[in-house]
Design a protein around this motif. Sequence first.
Motif, PDB file in Angstrom:
ATOM      1  N   LEU A  65       0.812  -1.211   0.000  1.00  0.00           N
ATOM      2  CA  LEU A  65       0.000   0.000   0.000  1.00  0.00           C
ATOM      3  C   LEU A  65       0.848   1.265   0.000  1.00  0.00           C
ATOM      4  CD1 LEU A  65      -2.899   1.064   0.119  1.00  0.00           C
ATOM      5  CD2 LEU A  65      -2.741   0.994   2.623  1.00  0.00           C
ATOM      6  N   ARG A  66       1.999   1.229   0.653  1.00  0.00           N
ATOM      7  CA  ARG A  66       2.826   2.427   0.763  1.00  0.00           C
ATOM      8  C   ARG A  66       3.368   2.889  -0.591  1.00  0.00           C
ATOM      9  NH1 ARG A  66       4.186   3.823   5.939  1.00  0.00           N
ATOM     10  NH2 ARG A  66       3.692   2.299   7.556  1.00  0.00           N
ATOM     11  N   ASN A  67       3.461   1.973  -1.524  1.00  0.00           N
ATOM     12  CA  ASN A  67       3.995   2.330  -2.838  1.00  0.00           C
ATOM     13  C   ASN A  67       2.912   2.561  -3.881  1.00  0.00           C
ATOM     14  OD1 ASN A  67       6.765   2.174  -2.086  1.00  0.00           O
ATOM     15  ND2 ASN A  67       6.668  -0.058  -2.211  1.00  0.00           N
ATOM     16  N   GLN A  68       1.652   2.627  -3.423  1.00  0.00           N
ATOM     17  CA  GLN A  68       0.551   2.891  -4.338  1.00  0.00           C
ATOM     18  C   GLN A  68       0.307   4.398  -4.436  1.00  0.00           C
ATOM     19  OE1 GLN A  68      -1.268   0.321  -5.989  1.00  0.00           O
ATOM     20  NE2 GLN A  68       0.438  -0.879  -5.199  1.00  0.00           N
ATOM     21  N   GLU A  69      -0.129   4.842  -5.579  1.00  0.00           N
ATOM     22  CA  GLU A  69      -0.436   6.255  -5.788  1.00  0.00           C
ATOM     23  C   GLU A  69      -1.931   6.508  -5.623  1.00  0.00           C
ATOM     24  OE1 GLU A  69       1.232   8.108  -9.234  1.00  0.00           O
ATOM     25  OE2 GLU A  69       2.919   6.712  -9.302  1.00  0.00           O
ATOM     26  N   LEU A  70      -2.262   7.719  -5.208  1.00  0.00           N
ATOM     27  CA  LEU A  70      -3.660   8.100  -5.025  1.00  0.00           C
ATOM     28  C   LEU A  70      -4.339   8.308  -6.376  1.00  0.00           C
ATOM     29  CD1 LEU A  70      -3.340  10.759  -2.176  1.00  0.00           C
ATOM     30  CD2 LEU A  70      -3.873   8.342  -1.944  1.00  0.00           C
ATOM     31  N   LEU A 124      -7.652   3.124 -12.878  1.00  0.00           N
ATOM     32  CA  LEU A 124      -7.553   1.781 -12.298  1.00  0.00           C
ATOM     33  C   LEU A 124      -7.226   0.722 -13.338  1.00  0.00           C
ATOM     34  CD1 LEU A 124     -10.443   1.307  -9.694  1.00  0.00           C
ATOM     35  CD2 LEU A 124      -7.982   1.232  -9.268  1.00  0.00           C
ATOM     36  N   THR A 125      -7.784   0.870 -14.529  1.00  0.00           N
ATOM     37  CA  THR A 125      -7.680  -0.188 -15.536  1.00  0.00           C
ATOM     38  C   THR A 125      -6.542   0.009 -16.534  1.00  0.00           C
ATOM     39  OG1 THR A 125      -9.337   0.945 -16.910  1.00  0.00           O
ATOM     40  CG2 THR A 125     -10.125  -0.753 -15.391  1.00  0.00           C
ATOM     41  N   THR A 126      -5.897   1.163 -16.501  1.00  0.00           N
ATOM     42  CA  THR A 126      -4.825   1.403 -17.473  1.00  0.00           C
ATOM     43  C   THR A 126      -3.481   1.716 -16.835  1.00  0.00           C
ATOM     44  OG1 THR A 126      -5.375   3.777 -17.662  1.00  0.00           O
ATOM     45  CG2 THR A 126      -6.469   2.244 -19.190  1.00  0.00           C
ATOM     46  N   LYS A 127      -3.465   2.034 -15.551  1.00  0.00           N
ATOM     47  CA  LYS A 127      -2.217   2.391 -14.888  1.00  0.00           C
ATOM     48  C   LYS A 127      -1.969   1.470 -13.697  1.00  0.00           C
ATOM     49  CE  LYS A 127      -2.438   7.271 -16.219  1.00  0.00           C
ATOM     50  NZ  LYS A 127      -2.349   8.682 -15.752  1.00  0.00           N
ATOM     51  N   GLU A 128      -0.719   1.159 -13.467  1.00  0.00           N
ATOM     52  CA  GLU A 128      -0.353   0.310 -12.334  1.00  0.00           C
ATOM     53  C   GLU A 128      -0.070   1.163 -11.100  1.00  0.00           C
ATOM     54  OE1 GLU A 128       2.918  -2.116 -13.475  1.00  0.00           O
ATOM     55  OE2 GLU A 128       1.762  -3.306 -14.926  1.00  0.00           O
ATOM     56  N   HIS A 129      -0.083   0.471  -9.955  1.00  0.00           N
ATOM     57  CA  HIS A 129       0.318   1.088  -8.682  1.00  0.00           C
ATOM     58  C   HIS A 129      -0.560   2.271  -8.289  1.00  0.00           C
ATOM     59  CE1 HIS A 129       3.696  -1.535  -9.246  1.00  0.00           C
ATOM     60  NE2 HIS A 129       4.161  -0.828 -10.260  1.00  0.00           N
ATOM     61  N   HIS A 130      -1.867   2.122  -8.488  1.00  0.00           N
ATOM     62  CA  HIS A 130      -2.826   3.113  -8.003  1.00  0.00           C
ATOM     63  C   HIS A 130      -3.841   2.396  -7.121  1.00  0.00           C
ATOM     64  CE1 HIS A 130      -1.109   5.630 -11.146  1.00  0.00           C
ATOM     65  NE2 HIS A 130      -1.771   6.666 -10.635  1.00  0.00           N
ATOM     66  N   THR A 131      -4.314   3.083  -6.102  1.00  0.00           N
ATOM     67  CA  THR A 131      -5.250   2.454  -5.163  1.00  0.00           C
ATOM     68  C   THR A 131      -6.453   3.350  -4.887  1.00  0.00           C
ATOM     69  OG1 THR A 131      -5.518   1.558  -2.927  1.00  0.00           O
ATOM     70  CG2 THR A 131      -3.933   3.346  -3.196  1.00  0.00           C
ATOM     71  N   LEU A 132      -7.606   2.703  -4.691  1.00  0.00           N
ATOM     72  CA  LEU A 132      -8.848   3.404  -4.349  1.00  0.00           C
ATOM     73  C   LEU A 132      -9.018   3.581  -2.844  1.00  0.00           C
ATOM     74  CD1 LEU A 132     -11.792   2.008  -6.550  1.00  0.00           C
ATOM     75  CD2 LEU A 132     -10.985   4.356  -6.389  1.00  0.00           C
ATOM     76  N   ALA A 133      -8.235   2.872  -2.048  1.00  0.00           N
ATOM     77  CA  ALA A 133      -8.470   2.813  -0.606  1.00  0.00           C
ATOM     78  C   ALA A 133      -8.571   4.191   0.058  1.00  0.00           C
ATOM     79  CB  ALA A 133      -7.393   1.968   0.069  1.00  0.00           C
ATOM     80  N   VAL A 161      -9.532   7.055  -1.144  1.00  0.00           N
ATOM     81  CA  VAL A 161     -10.770   7.728  -1.550  1.00  0.00           C
ATOM     82  C   VAL A 161     -11.966   7.098  -0.839  1.00  0.00           C
ATOM     83  CG1 VAL A 161     -12.184   8.441  -3.501  1.00  0.00           C
ATOM     84  CG2 VAL A 161      -9.720   8.184  -3.792  1.00  0.00           C
ATOM     85  N   ILE A 162     -11.969   5.771  -0.734  1.00  0.00           N
ATOM     86  CA  ILE A 162     -13.059   5.078  -0.042  1.00  0.00           C
ATOM     87  C   ILE A 162     -13.119   5.504   1.422  1.00  0.00           C
ATOM     88  CG2 ILE A 162     -13.903   2.825   0.735  1.00  0.00           C
ATOM     89  CD1 ILE A 162     -12.697   1.621  -1.813  1.00  0.00           C
ATOM     90  N   LEU A 163     -11.962   5.541   2.087  1.00  0.00           N
ATOM     91  CA  LEU A 163     -11.928   5.912   3.500  1.00  0.00           C
ATOM     92  C   LEU A 163     -12.332   7.368   3.703  1.00  0.00           C
ATOM     93  CD1 LEU A 163     -11.294   5.103   6.402  1.00  0.00           C
ATOM     94  CD2 LEU A 163      -8.904   5.759   5.995  1.00  0.00           C
ATOM     95  N   SER A 164     -11.835   8.259   2.866  1.00  0.00           N
ATOM     96  CA  SER A 164     -12.180   9.675   3.038  1.00  0.00           C
ATOM     97  C   SER A 164     -13.664   9.911   2.793  1.00  0.00           C
ATOM     98  CB  SER A 164     -11.343  10.547   2.085  1.00  0.00           C
ATOM     99  OG  SER A 164     -11.614  10.244   0.730  1.00  0.00           O
ATOM    100  N   ASP A 165     -14.267   9.137   1.865  1.00  0.00           N
ATOM    101  CA  ASP A 165     -15.709   9.266   1.636  1.00  0.00           C
ATOM    102  C   ASP A 165     -16.502   8.784   2.852  1.00  0.00           C
ATOM    103  OD1 ASP A 165     -15.968  10.418  -0.909  1.00  0.00           O
ATOM    104  OD2 ASP A 165     -17.523   8.980  -1.447  1.00  0.00           O
TER     105      ASP A 165
END
Length: 287
Positions: free
Chosen positions: A92-97, A195-204, A206-210
Amino acid sequence: MSTIQNTPFTVVDKAPLQLQMWWYDLGEDGQKWVTKHLGALTDIMKIKPRDDLIEALVTFWDPVHNVFRFSDFELTPTLEEIAGYSGFGRDLRNQELIFPRALSVHRFFDLLNISKQIRKTNVVEGCCSFYFLYSRFGQPNGFEMHEKGLNNKQNKDTWQIHRRFAFIMAFLGIMVFPNEKRTIDTRIARVVQVLTTKEHHTLAPVILSDIYRALTLCKSGAKFFEGCNILLQMWLIEHLRHHPKFMSYGPNKDNFIESYEERVKDYNSRRGGSLDIPPKIFKCKSN
């Protein structure tokens, strides 16, 4: 325990039948493609929502510090927990927003391969209806019904690819990032593209902030919980029951949503807006 009475509000009560049918109609290959990008998140459609638990939980929410304050301790869902449930917890630490950005109606149509000749009035205030997506991509005969409303180079195979893309958008808009009007924010199309075209991105994040935002708004009297109430419900019940051992949200292949019902099968809570808070089962206390 707090005795403050909150204004009643509603939550996502279940996955629409049409959304579930769309999921099964994708077939094994389509479901694998969606799971590759959404992790285990689609399994929240199997969880029965408990609006009474969320309504009771809002009473304890501290919007200044983003924590729940109980009698002698405080607690809040963490990024690692949300990521662990969804399957986004790996590295998770290496994932981008992912930042939801506004896009034009024409750009929205481009992402879904919909003809620009379709009336812009199908998108109102940056949102479209679930039926707008379902009629074109959810129904098995959506290609035949709307062929003239798709781009000229569209064929059935291309439609199948965009059908998966549209499902992710519809699922996120209905189950994860819902709004009171039950419409789908077109910005989610941009999120799905990343999400479907780039690697190393996470939704987590955004989900938590919502979820944080929805808790704060409902605390202030909002009538609808505009966050993923099912993930919050799962997190709550897991923390109210006595664990024989704590879950590990580190890198692994476990599907924590799929195994959720088995983990909490011995937990029973009262309905009607009250919580059974076991004393001193958490180590994090308020100052």
